[in-house]
Design a protein around this motif. Structure first.
Motif, PDB file in Angstrom:
ATOM      1  N   GLU A  78      50.978   3.454 -31.276  1.00 62.97           N
ATOM      2  CA  GLU A  78      51.581   4.738 -31.634  1.00 62.97           C
ATOM      3  C   GLU A  78      51.866   5.580 -30.396  1.00 62.97           C
ATOM      4  O   GLU A  78      52.911   6.242 -30.302  1.00 62.97           O
ATOM      5  CB  GLU A  78      50.660   5.489 -32.589  1.00 62.97           C
ATOM      6  N   GLN A  79      50.961   5.538 -29.427  1.00 65.81           N
ATOM      7  CA  GLN A  79      51.167   6.282 -28.185  1.00 65.81           C
ATOM      8  C   GLN A  79      52.345   5.718 -27.402  1.00 65.81           C
ATOM      9  O   GLN A  79      53.149   6.472 -26.832  1.00 65.81           O
ATOM     10  CB  GLN A  79      49.891   6.251 -27.331  1.00 65.81           C
ATOM     11  N   LEU A  80      52.467   4.401 -27.367  1.00 66.32           N
ATOM     12  CA  LEU A  80      53.605   3.772 -26.686  1.00 66.32           C
ATOM     13  C   LEU A  80      54.912   4.151 -27.364  1.00 66.32           C
ATOM     14  O   LEU A  80      55.940   4.359 -26.701  1.00 66.32           O
ATOM     15  CB  LEU A  80      53.430   2.252 -26.672  1.00 66.32           C
ATOM     16  N   ALA A  81      54.889   4.236 -28.694  1.00 61.37           N
ATOM     17  CA  ALA A  81      56.100   4.616 -29.425  1.00 61.37           C
ATOM     18  C   ALA A  81      56.497   6.057 -29.086  1.00 61.37           C
ATOM     19  O   ALA A  81      57.690   6.369 -28.946  1.00 61.37           O
ATOM     20  CB  ALA A  81      55.871   4.469 -30.926  1.00 61.37           C
ATOM     21  N   ILE A  82      55.509   6.928 -28.929  1.00 59.17           N
ATOM     22  CA  ILE A  82      55.785   8.325 -28.586  1.00 59.17           C
ATOM     23  C   ILE A  82      56.411   8.423 -27.199  1.00 59.17           C
ATOM     24  O   ILE A  82      57.365   9.184 -26.982  1.00 59.17           O
ATOM     25  CB  ILE A  82      54.485   9.153 -28.646  1.00 59.17           C
ATOM     26  N   THR A  83      55.883   7.645 -26.250  1.00 57.59           N
ATOM     27  CA  THR A  83      56.380   7.701 -24.869  1.00 57.59           C
ATOM     28  C   THR A  83      57.606   6.828 -24.654  1.00 57.59           C
ATOM     29  O   THR A  83      58.273   6.938 -23.621  1.00 57.59           O
ATOM     30  CB  THR A  83      55.278   7.271 -23.880  1.00 57.59           C
ATOM     31  N   GLY A  84      57.903   5.957 -25.617  1.00 56.06           N
ATOM     32  CA  GLY A  84      59.061   5.088 -25.488  1.00 56.06           C
ATOM     33  C   GLY A  84      58.913   4.032 -24.412  1.00 56.06           C
ATOM     34  O   GLY A  84      59.900   3.614 -23.800  1.00 56.06           O
ATOM     35  N   THR A  85      57.685   3.598 -24.161  1.00 58.77           N
ATOM     36  CA  THR A  85      57.406   2.603 -23.131  1.00 58.77           C
ATOM     37  C   THR A  85      56.770   1.363 -23.763  1.00 58.77           C
ATOM     38  O   THR A  85      56.285   1.403 -24.890  1.00 58.77           O
ATOM     39  CB  THR A  85      56.456   3.163 -22.065  1.00 58.77           C
ATOM     40  N   SER A  86      56.763   0.265 -22.995  1.00 57.29           N
ATOM     41  CA  SER A  86      56.202  -0.968 -23.553  1.00 57.29           C
ATOM     42  C   SER A  86      55.585  -1.882 -22.501  1.00 57.29           C
ATOM     43  O   SER A  86      55.143  -2.979 -22.821  1.00 57.29           O
ATOM     44  CB  SER A  86      57.293  -1.752 -24.297  1.00 57.29           C
ATOM     45  N   SER A  87      55.531  -1.477 -21.255  1.00 57.29           N
ATOM     46  CA  SER A  87      55.005  -2.338 -20.199  1.00 57.29           C
ATOM     47  C   SER A  87      53.491  -2.425 -20.271  1.00 57.29           C
ATOM     48  O   SER A  87      52.825  -1.623 -20.947  1.00 57.29           O
ATOM     49  CB  SER A  87      55.408  -1.799 -18.826  1.00 57.29           C
TER      50      SER A  87
END
Length: 282
Positions: free
Chosen positions: A182-191
């Motif tokens: 969920e935090q990655l989705a908020i920041t729009g990152t995936s690395s």
């Protein structure tokens, strides 16, 4: 004559920057679920399999990556008498989900075969980290199949889940992963680096838990998802370890040297790559 005693640690504490941490040995979520929901015999078998796998992985590192250096600029690499290590087994995540894992800390000091203490040559330690993790997973699967008769989903990146444990149950006991996603989705990152940052930013403070109530909560959660004691028993007793025959060894060799083997994505490989590839098949 030089003394071979361990160097003193001032104030009884060694700075954390002077430790070399191995990756934590973490059981797949389905293994932790089996440990959490099983009867005392199953619980003990899972714990023992985990402990054996941790020792096997650490032993692999100790035999193959415990070196120190001597001479000007550390140009001479020499063997040692092994590692000093401390393992800390944990049973839950910070969110209280079942998560069987062991942290292993290795002090940055080793006894060379020349009788002198020195620092650990971490280059070898780091180059064996991934293979050690794959070996842990392979040993864990072998021992759980031998003792409890579980079968496995296909191995991916060294790990597999116990066949028959529903994905909805695995998800229900993976609340930390959900928080990170969920935090990655908020920041729009995936690395991978972003995932580590998300893990830190969503990390809760550790707290004391009541073991009895925790196990009761786990059982209630699983039962509400249709995975009660009867469904758990159906997971056990279906498989046996594969007997290693000359024909099986030949098939493994043929795969490793074939088009989809070690040179599928790389033109060269070493011993660590071979070990990792074999563990990925087990």
């Amino acid at each position: 004559m030089r003394s071979s005693r361990v160097p003193e640690v001032h104030d009884g504490v060694r700075d954390a920057t002077r430790k070399r941490g191995l990756p934590r040995r973490e059981a797949p979520k389905s293994v932790s679920v089996l440990w959490a929901l099983g009867d005392p015999g199953v619980n003990l078998a899972v714990r023992d399999a985990h402990e054996h796998a941790v020792v096997a992985a650490l032993g692999f590192v100790e035999r193959n990556a415990a070196f120190t250096r001597r001479g000007a600029g550390g140009v001479e690499v020499i063997e040692t008498h092994g590692l000093l290590a401390a393992g800390f087994r944990h049973r839950t995540s910070r969110n209280g989900d079942p998560q069987l894992h062991t942290h292993v800390l290795v002090p940055n000091v080793v006894l060379g075969v020349d009788g002198r203490w020195g620092t650990l040559d971490a280059r070898h330690l780091y180059s064996h980290r991934v293979a050690a993790g794959y070996l842990y997973q392979a040993e864990l699967r072998h021992h759980l199949t031998r003792t409890l008769g579980v079968s496995w989903t296909p191995v991916e990146r060294g790990a597999a889940e116990i066949a028959g444990v529903p994905p909805v149950v695995l998800r229900a006991f993976s609340t930390r992963r959900i928080e990170i996603e969920e935090q990655l989705a908020i920041t729009g990152t995936s690395s991978a680096a972003a995932a580590r940052t998300a893990a830190v930013s969503t990390r809760r403070t550790k707290r004391e838990v009541d073991t009895t109530s925790l196990f009761a909560t786990w059982h209630a959660t699983a039962s509400s998802l249709g995975f009660g004691p009867e469904q758990l028993r159906l997971v056990l007793g279906h498989a046996a370890p594969l007997e290693l025959t000359a024909e099986h060894a030949r098939r493994v060799d043929d795969h490793l040297v074939g088009a989809s083997g070690l040179t599928e994505k790389a033109s060269t490989f070493g011993r660590v790559d071979v070990i990792r590839a074999i563990a990925n098949l087990a």
